[in-house]
Design an enzyme around this catalytic site. Structure first.
Site, PDB file in Angstrom:
ATOM      1  N   TYR A  29       0.817  -1.226   0.000  1.00  0.00           N
ATOM      2  CA  TYR A  29       0.000   0.000   0.000  1.00  0.00           C
ATOM      3  C   TYR A  29       0.846   1.270   0.000  1.00  0.00           C
ATOM      4  O   TYR A  29       0.694   2.126   0.867  1.00  0.00           O
ATOM      5  CB  TYR A  29      -0.953   0.021   1.210  1.00  0.00           C
ATOM      6  CG  TYR A  29      -1.713  -1.267   1.418  1.00  0.00           C
ATOM      7  CD1 TYR A  29      -2.765  -1.614   0.584  1.00  0.00           C
ATOM      8  CD2 TYR A  29      -1.371  -2.141   2.445  1.00  0.00           C
ATOM      9  CE1 TYR A  29      -3.461  -2.805   0.766  1.00  0.00           C
ATOM     10  CE2 TYR A  29      -2.059  -3.338   2.630  1.00  0.00           C
ATOM     11  CZ  TYR A  29      -3.098  -3.654   1.782  1.00  0.00           C
ATOM     12  OH  TYR A  29      -3.778  -4.826   1.967  1.00  0.00           O
ATOM     13  N   ASP A  31     -13.680 -16.634   8.314  1.00  0.00           N
ATOM     14  CA  ASP A  31     -12.310 -16.314   7.912  1.00  0.00           C
ATOM     15  C   ASP A  31     -11.471 -16.194   9.180  1.00  0.00           C
ATOM     16  O   ASP A  31     -11.525 -15.190   9.874  1.00  0.00           O
ATOM     17  CB  ASP A  31     -12.325 -15.004   7.117  1.00  0.00           C
ATOM     18  CG  ASP A  31     -10.934 -14.522   6.733  1.00  0.00           C
ATOM     19  OD1 ASP A  31      -9.945 -15.078   7.239  1.00  0.00           O
ATOM     20  OD2 ASP A  31     -10.852 -13.569   5.939  1.00  0.00           O
ATOM     21  N   TYR A  50     -12.321  -7.444   6.805  1.00  0.00           N
ATOM     22  CA  TYR A  50     -11.207  -7.480   5.845  1.00  0.00           C
ATOM     23  C   TYR A  50     -10.963  -8.940   5.485  1.00  0.00           C
ATOM     24  O   TYR A  50     -10.837  -9.787   6.367  1.00  0.00           O
ATOM     25  CB  TYR A  50      -9.930  -6.863   6.436  1.00  0.00           C
ATOM     26  CG  TYR A  50      -8.789  -6.986   5.451  1.00  0.00           C
ATOM     27  CD1 TYR A  50      -8.659  -6.081   4.399  1.00  0.00           C
ATOM     28  CD2 TYR A  50      -7.891  -8.040   5.531  1.00  0.00           C
ATOM     29  CE1 TYR A  50      -7.653  -6.227   3.454  1.00  0.00           C
ATOM     30  CE2 TYR A  50      -6.879  -8.191   4.590  1.00  0.00           C
ATOM     31  CZ  TYR A  50      -6.769  -7.288   3.555  1.00  0.00           C
ATOM     32  OH  TYR A  50      -5.783  -7.433   2.614  1.00  0.00           O
ATOM     33  N   LYS A  92      -1.851 -17.332   7.420  1.00  0.00           N
ATOM     34  CA  LYS A  92      -0.937 -16.578   8.275  1.00  0.00           C
ATOM     35  C   LYS A  92      -0.093 -17.468   9.211  1.00  0.00           C
ATOM     36  O   LYS A  92       0.943 -17.962   8.793  1.00  0.00           O
ATOM     37  CB  LYS A  92      -1.725 -15.529   9.063  1.00  0.00           C
ATOM     38  CG  LYS A  92      -2.164 -14.347   8.182  1.00  0.00           C
ATOM     39  CD  LYS A  92      -2.687 -13.239   9.031  1.00  0.00           C
ATOM     40  CE  LYS A  92      -3.206 -12.057   8.242  1.00  0.00           C
ATOM     41  NZ  LYS A  92      -2.152 -11.161   7.770  1.00  0.00           N
TER      42      LYS A  92
HETATM   43  N1  PMP Z   1      -8.401 -12.508   5.747  1.00  0.00           N
HETATM   44  C1  PMP Z   1      -7.988 -11.904   6.866  1.00  0.00           C
HETATM   45  C2  PMP Z   1      -8.889 -11.901   8.083  1.00  0.00           C
HETATM   46  C3  PMP Z   1      -6.732 -11.291   6.916  1.00  0.00           C
HETATM   47  O1  PMP Z   1      -6.329 -10.656   8.030  1.00  0.00           O
HETATM   48  C4  PMP Z   1      -5.902 -11.345   5.764  1.00  0.00           C
HETATM   49  C5  PMP Z   1      -4.517 -10.708   5.741  1.00  0.00           C
HETATM   50  N2  PMP Z   1      -4.330  -9.573   6.469  1.00  0.00           N
HETATM   51  C6  PMP Z   1      -6.373 -11.984   4.625  1.00  0.00           C
HETATM   52  C7  PMP Z   1      -7.617 -12.570   4.649  1.00  0.00           C
HETATM   53  C8  PMP Z   1      -5.548 -12.063   3.371  1.00  0.00           C
HETATM   54  O2  PMP Z   1      -4.453 -12.889   3.537  1.00  0.00           O
HETATM   55  P1  PMP Z   1      -3.141 -12.735   2.609  1.00  0.00           P
HETATM   56  O3  PMP Z   1      -2.569 -11.395   2.918  1.00  0.00           O
HETATM   57  O4  PMP Z   1      -2.279 -13.896   3.016  1.00  0.00           O
HETATM   58  O5  PMP Z   1      -3.611 -12.846   1.194  1.00  0.00           O
END
Ligand code: PMP
Length: 430
Positions: free
Chosen positions: A22, A251, A150, A280
């Site tokens: 970003y 998620d 997100y 992650k």
């Molecule tokens: N979902 C959530 C809740 C996240 O926090 C993130 C990453 N910050 C993602 C999806 C996307 O994962 P990535 O950056 O590995 O593509």
């Protein structure tokens, strides 16, 4: 001509040619060159050591340069770094799928390995769409989510990110238009009131015939605002989805693997989703790997009439990443995180409470190994970052949020220094 190797990181080249997350190509924020990282410390090229408050964006739960993770990757490297997953399989992937199906809620028995969190969200959305197509409901192709969420930066994932803080305006006309209900208003410990779920229930009822699934981050909304909400909200979401016959995608890419004080945040509400995304911390922060798990019902429906699940990334189930993940999950299974996370929560809650009454602070909150100070105005990232580095800690705020989620191995002394530095910096903000 190949660039000549330099003994130190070429910051001028970095600034001129590399995009960081970003940022502008012409006026990027400063970056700090890292020489190495060990345990809970990041060591800069100039020798300064920073106590890590970010776990590299939720990932490095066991700390950096962990002997067991190193060994797992090195051993795997002797066999193979990678092979395609089409027509081939390998022990690290099978072992990892076995672990994941054992440690996540029982109904989740089918695993799709993705190469990043965003891709695992794309796979989850696709599973829901394919499920309804297979059941002769192709009209169910929209998603309902809660504001302030997100889910990643790819297009499907972006479409279910918060419409204001996400990138909806920028990509308007291209992004699918999803349905949003208000962000949960009930704090983690708040007394439950059915009014809290009303807006969600209304949206669900209004659109139930065109919905493929509901998607949300359980209990903690991460990059969309670092908000912590009542597990009761999640429990009601599950009940309402069941009543409406709509799938639920959780998620847990940020919340999974102990971060909220439970192995998965869904456990706070005692619920199981139809589709679960993890990523992650899955590899302990060693490599990019994520997974989308689903139930037998969803997987078998997709597979009806010779149906196949239409996704297959090149680096699917990368063996090195699976080996790191197996080692990371083995450490989690041994359970030290269970005593570490409440200790971290108590230290963050108590330490950050010193900021609660400052005029510039809107709210202070903590859950598990997550601590948040929400300010009233956005921070100057470059300036505040420098203040943290001067104090020997690595904290990267965004917007109005100064937050930490250290590796679980952070020592009481390191945690103390981290909290003191954060409090000191927040006190000095204009
Ligand atoms: N979902 C959530 C809740 C996240 O926090 C993130 C990453 N910050 C993602 C999806 C996307 O994962 P990535 O950056 O590995 O593509």
């Amino acid at each position: 001509m190949a660039p000549s190797p330099t003994s130190s990181c070429d910051l001028a080249f970095d600034r001129e040619h590399i995009w960081h997350p970003y940022t502008s190509a012409v006026n990027p924020l400063p970056v700090y060159p890292v020489r190495s990282a060990r345990g809970c410390r990041i060591i800069l090229e100039d020798g300064r050591e920073l106590i890590d408050g970010m776990a590299s964006w939720w990932c490095a739960i066991h700390g950096y340069n962990h002997p067991r993770l190193n060994q797992a990757v090195q051993e795997q490297l002797r066999n193979m770094a990678h092979v395609m997953f089409g027509g081939l399989t390998h022990r690290p992937a099978v072992e990892l799928a076995r672990r994941l199906t054992a440690m996540t809620p029982t109904p989740l028995q089918h695993v799709f390995f993705a190469d990043s969190g965003s891709v695992s969200v794309e796979a989850a959305l696709k599973m829901a769409l394919q499920y309804w197509c297979a059941l002769d409901h192709p009209e169910r192709k929209r998603f309902l989510t809660i504001r302030n969420g997100y889910h990643g930066d790819t297009f499907g994932a972006m479409s279910v990110c918060d419409p204001v803080t996400g990138m909806h305006t920028l990509f308007q006309g291209f992004l699918p238009e999803q349905i949003f209900s208000e962000a949960p208003r009930c704090a983690f410990d708040a007394l439950w009131d059915e009014a809290y779920i009303q807006d969600f229930a209304d949206r669900l009822e209004e659109h139930s015939q065109e919905l493929a699934a509901v998607i949300l981050e359980p209990v903690v909304q991460g990059a969309g605002g670092m908000r912590i909400y009542s597990p009761h909200f999640l429990r009601r979401v599950r009940e309402l989805c069941d009543e409406a016959g709509v799938l639920l995608i959780c998620d847990e890419i940020a919340t999974g693997f102990g971060r909220t004080g439970k192995l998965f945040a869904c456990e706070w509400a005692g619920i199981s989703p139809d589709i679960l995304c993890v990523g992650k911390a899955l590899t302990g922060g060693y490599m990019t790997l994520a997974a989308t798990l689903t139930t037998r019902e969803v997987a078998h429906a997709i597979s009806r009439n010779d149906g196949v699940f239409m996704h297959g990334p090149t680096f699917m189930a990368n063996p090195l990443a699976c080996a790191a993940a197996n080692a990371s999950l083995e450490i989690l299974e041994e359970g030290a995180w269970r005593s570490a996370t409440p200790r971290i929560e108590a230290a963050l809650r108590e330490g950050f409470s010193a900021c609660a009454d400052l005029p510039g602070v809107a709210e202070v909150r903590a859950l598990g190994a997550i601590g948040v100070i929400e300010l009233r105005t956005p921070v100057d990232v470059a300036r505040i970052q420098a203040m943290f580095v001067e104090r020997g800690v690595w904290v990267r705020p965004f917007g109005r949020l100064v937050y930490v989620m250290p590796p679980y191995v952070v020592s009481p002394d390191e945690l103390d220094k981290l909290v003191s530095a954060v409090v000191d910096v927040v006190r000095r903000l204009p």
